[in-house]
Design an enzyme around this catalytic site. Structure first.
Site, PDB file in Angstrom:
ATOM      1  N   GLY A  52       0.842  -1.357   0.022  1.00 45.92           N
ATOM      2  CA  GLY A  52      -0.152  -0.044  -0.041  1.00 45.92           C
ATOM      3  C   GLY A  52       0.831   1.259  -0.054  1.00 45.92           C
ATOM      4  O   GLY A  52       2.036   1.198  -0.495  1.00 45.92           O
ATOM      5  N   SER A  53       0.198   2.284   0.534  1.00 38.55           N
ATOM      6  CA  SER A  53       1.167   3.401   0.580  1.00 38.55           C
ATOM      7  C   SER A  53       0.436   4.589   1.635  1.00 38.55           C
ATOM      8  O   SER A  53      -0.742   4.306   1.602  1.00 38.55           O
ATOM      9  CB  SER A  53       1.184   4.299  -0.853  1.00 38.55           C
ATOM     10  OG  SER A  53       1.638   3.287  -1.678  1.00 38.55           O
ATOM     11  N   ASN A  54       1.165   5.729   1.954  1.00 40.09           N
ATOM     12  CA  ASN A  54       0.882   6.831   2.363  1.00 40.09           C
ATOM     13  C   ASN A  54       1.052   7.975   1.499  1.00 40.09           C
ATOM     14  O   ASN A  54       1.976   8.024   0.830  1.00 40.09           O
ATOM     15  CB  ASN A  54       1.565   7.262   3.752  1.00 40.09           C
ATOM     16  CG  ASN A  54       1.260   6.063   4.578  1.00 40.09           C
ATOM     17  OD1 ASN A  54       0.245   5.456   4.755  1.00 40.09           O
ATOM     18  ND2 ASN A  54       2.294   6.120   5.682  1.00 40.09           N
TER      19      ASN A  54
END
Length: 727
Positions: free
Chosen positions: A167-169
């Site tokens: 995923g990611s921020n």
């Protein structure tokens, strides 16, 4: 071509073909073995070179069946001239690198006969393969094993989601909250530390046309996350579904025919031959049949069985998406958020959100990715149930023509939702995403009213989403303004939001408990675990002591039902649910058992409960153990590192995925780019390279690089190397 410190290539060319040439040459220098192996994968040649075990046979069947000649011809026919030129240049540049360095390749592929020159066909297949990664690509085993009743079929469980932790921020801030009055962007993808999904830093320039810096994936050929003089952007994996599963009612007389309206249709049987290395070292051909409906390929798993009466097919909206190159070329050249939005509306971003900021001070969030064009009414009308299939999977009635995806003239991609129907928002304060849906991109203005195929609304956010939003609001309290160092510190403080929320509840439980905790019929005094957690700094930095105790504790505690005093409230989504219900007997018992589990887990392995995280979580490079900060996103870490406990090493190693390429991009008051970044696992996969671990050491100490974007900065770099290529 110039290389500056830490092995960052700056490729300058006069035209698109030459740019592709330099792009491939520079990438191959750091990733030739991975590129070569992925070329085998998309051509269905893994079993020939590595044997059929380990999923190679299923991968080969999948890629040979899906990436057929008709698909590639259609894809290439829709590409612009500059894309064709870039692809031809990429092929020539990669092949030149092999010609020059084929006798001195990295250990992973040195002397391997499977490292070969490539063609434009290979580049096309690599591009399409990335686009379908999180749609049809999740069902490779199920497609390869699909066969009518009576055939021998391997028993497999479907995994309907991408790997946990991927995923990611992302945060974009606007003029109202930044020190400069201009945009500010944090990109923080949580991607694999091995293989073809590694990022590679690169700067590409055609004077007067494009000047962009950032990262591509090892086996892609455009800057996917990055910045130019006036715009910066990043991506996070979106909640949107890329495919739907269709349940097919079969002909009682023939399980390869399915009802569609008032008629039965024949499935298409496609014969695939896969070359496989046999025990004698020769190559044998293994024949397999795959079956296609008009929706797409048939699939079989324990959750999706093919019986005499029912079978299942997958339709992937990105299978015929040929807009990637055009979209990223436009995104690379965008000069403001209007142009970012226009680029995304070309619909070449297959499965991610985009978060961007510009020098004018606009913060932008959009999930203008590619999803099936279905709305809540179609889903409600056509949805069917199946045992053990998660409710988030959109499973439709394939026997009714009414349940076909809508076809919109506004989208060139068959069956895709038009870009205008996808969520987006502009703000002058901030937007944020951490892989939850568009709904809470900012709690100050939730987005609502979109198709559930894109994501959920008014639903519980992850602890990681809540962490990011809390940290931002805390930083902006009392009207404070943000600068690049502030947002760097926000990430590299390695604060543990989960512990900030719940550790006090656990310590109160510890103080109130005086009895041994029964675990596997053995009484455990959890005082040592409680003391370790009481002394922990509530961070996952390399010198944090006791972080590992909370990690294993929460993995158990998160399974306890009804564990919160205050339930989720859509009117207060950042602060709910909260407060562990330690007064409820079943919750109290579960929490104490989780403490006992964590304590005995480490004691049985001889690991001190007050050990530093860096002594337990590390990456080994050429026998050097490099401590790695960060922790599990599921436990409430915003700074994410995912590693399973390795019993052979008695530690959390190797790192699987998490913080990878991190960039903080801003502009000063005069509009000059301030670009800072770090690539956690470094540029090169070659252990002989000086850039195999150099940035990893910096990341270990939570340090950043100042990126040399301007010409004068490149020329002034003390590590500058220059190479001019002509052919």
């Amino acid at each position: 071509m110039r290389w500056t410190g830490y092995g960052i290539p700056h490729v300058k060319a006069d035209d698109w073909g030459s740019l592709g040439y330099g792009f491939a040459y520079a990438t191959a220098r750091d990733a030739v073995c991975t590129i070569a192996r992925d070329v085998l994968m998309v051509n269905g040649d893994l079993s020939r070179n590595f044997g059929e075990a380990g999923g190679n046979m299923e991968s080969d069947i999948f890629h040979r069946a899906v990436l057929d000649a008709d698909m590639i011809d259609g894809y290439r026919a829709d590409q612009e001239d500059k894309t064709i030129a870039f692809s031809a240049g990429y092929v020539a540049g990669y092949n030149r690198y092999l010609a020059e360095h084929g006798d001195d390749l990295p250990p992973a592929c040195a002397g391997a006969d499977w490292v070969r020159s490539i063609s434009e066909l290979d580049v096309d297949k690599l591009t399409i393969g990335v686009g379908i990664r999180y749609g049809l690509g999740l069902f490779q085993r199920e497609m390869a094993n699909a066969a009518p009743p009576g055939a021998t079929v391997a028993s497999v469980d479907s995994n309907f989601d991408i790997e946990a932790g991927i995923g990611s921020n992302a945060v974009a801030m606007g003029r109202a909250v930044t020190e400069s009055g201009r945009g500010l962007l944090l990109g923080n993808p949580h991607y694999p530390w091995q293989g073809s999904s590694r990022f590679h830093m690169i700067h590409t320039t055609i004077p007067g046309e494009v000047d962009v810096m950032g990262v591509s994936l090892y086996t892609t050929n455009r800057v996917a996350i990055g910045f130019n003089h006036n715009v910066a952007w990043t991506h996070t994996v979106s909640t949107g579904m890329r495919s739907t599963v269709y349940a097919l009612e079969l002909d009682p007389e023939n399980p390869t025919r399915y009802r569609y309206g008032d008629e039965y249709r024949d499935m298409e049987r496609v014969s695939i031959e896969v070359p496989v290395t046999n025990q004698e070292g020769g190559v044998s051909m293994v024949a397999r049949d795959v079956y296609m409906s008009h929706y797409g390929p048939m699939v079989v798993s324990n959750q999706l069985p093919w019986t005499d009466t029912m079978a299942f097919a997958i339709r992937d909206v990105n299978l015929y998406n040929d807009r990637s190159a055009d979209t990223y070329d436009a995104l690379n050249k965008a000069q403001n958020i209007d142009e970012v939005e226009a680029a995304l509306s070309l619909q070449g971003v297959s499965w991610t959100n985009t978060i961007a900021a510009d020098s004018d001070g606009t913060a932008f969030y959009a999930d203008i990715s590619v999803v099936p064009n279905v709305d809540s009414e179609l889903i409600e009308t056509c949805r069917v149930g199946a045992d053990n299939v998660p409710s988030r999977v959109v499973l439709l009635n394939g026997s009714s023509p009414v349940c076909e995806w809508y076809q919109a003239d506004e989208s060139e991609i068959p069956g895709a939702m038009p870009a205008d129907n996808m969520p987006r928002i502009r703000r002058d304060d901030y937007v944020h995403n951490a892989n939850d849906s568009y709904w809470l991109s900012t709690p100050r203005e939730p987005l609502e009213g979109y198709s559930p195929i894109i994501g959920s609304e008014r639903s519980t956010a992850s602890l990681r989403t809540r962490a990011g939003l809390t940290f931002i609001e805390q930083a902006l309290a009392d009207g404070d303004k943000m600068g690049p160092q502030d947002i760097q510190d926000m990430l590299f403080s390695h604060r543990h939001f989960g512990a900030e929320q719940f550790l006090d509840d656990v310590l109160a439980l510890c103080a109130d408990n005086s009895e041994p905790v029964m675990l596997d019929e053995v009484g455990v005094d959890v005082t040592p675990a409680c003391e370790a957690l009481a002394n922990w700094d509530r961070r996952d930095d390399i010198d944090s002591r006791g972080a590992h105790v909370w990690r294993e504790f929460w993995r158990q505690a998160a399974r306890i039902d009804d564990r919160y005093v205050v339930p989720f409230d859509a009117a207060d989504p950042v602060n709910t649910p909260r407060q562990l219900a330690v007064s409820r007997p079943e919750v109290r018992s579960g929490l104490l058992q989780a403490l006992a589990h964590s304590q005995t887990f480490f004691q049985s392995k001889g690991i001190a409960l007050d050990a530093t995280l860096g002594s337990l979580q590390y990456e080994t490079r050429n026998d050097e153990q490099i401590p790695i900060p960060g922790g599990d996103g599921g436990t409430g870490m915003w700074s994410v590192i995912t590693a399973r406990f390795n019993p052979e090493a008695n530690a959390y190693t190797p790192i699987l995925h998490g913080n990878s390429y991190m960039q903080v991009i801003s502009w000063d008051e005069a509009g000059r780019v301030d670009a800072r970044a770090i690539l956690s696992y470094s540029q090169s996969e070659d252990p002989r390279s000086e850039h195999y671990a150099d940035q990893t050491r910096l990341y270990s100490q939570s340090q950043w690089l100042d990126l040399p974007f301007y010409e004068e900065d490149i020329l002034a770099d003390p590590a500058l190397q220059t190479l001019t290529l002509r052919e």
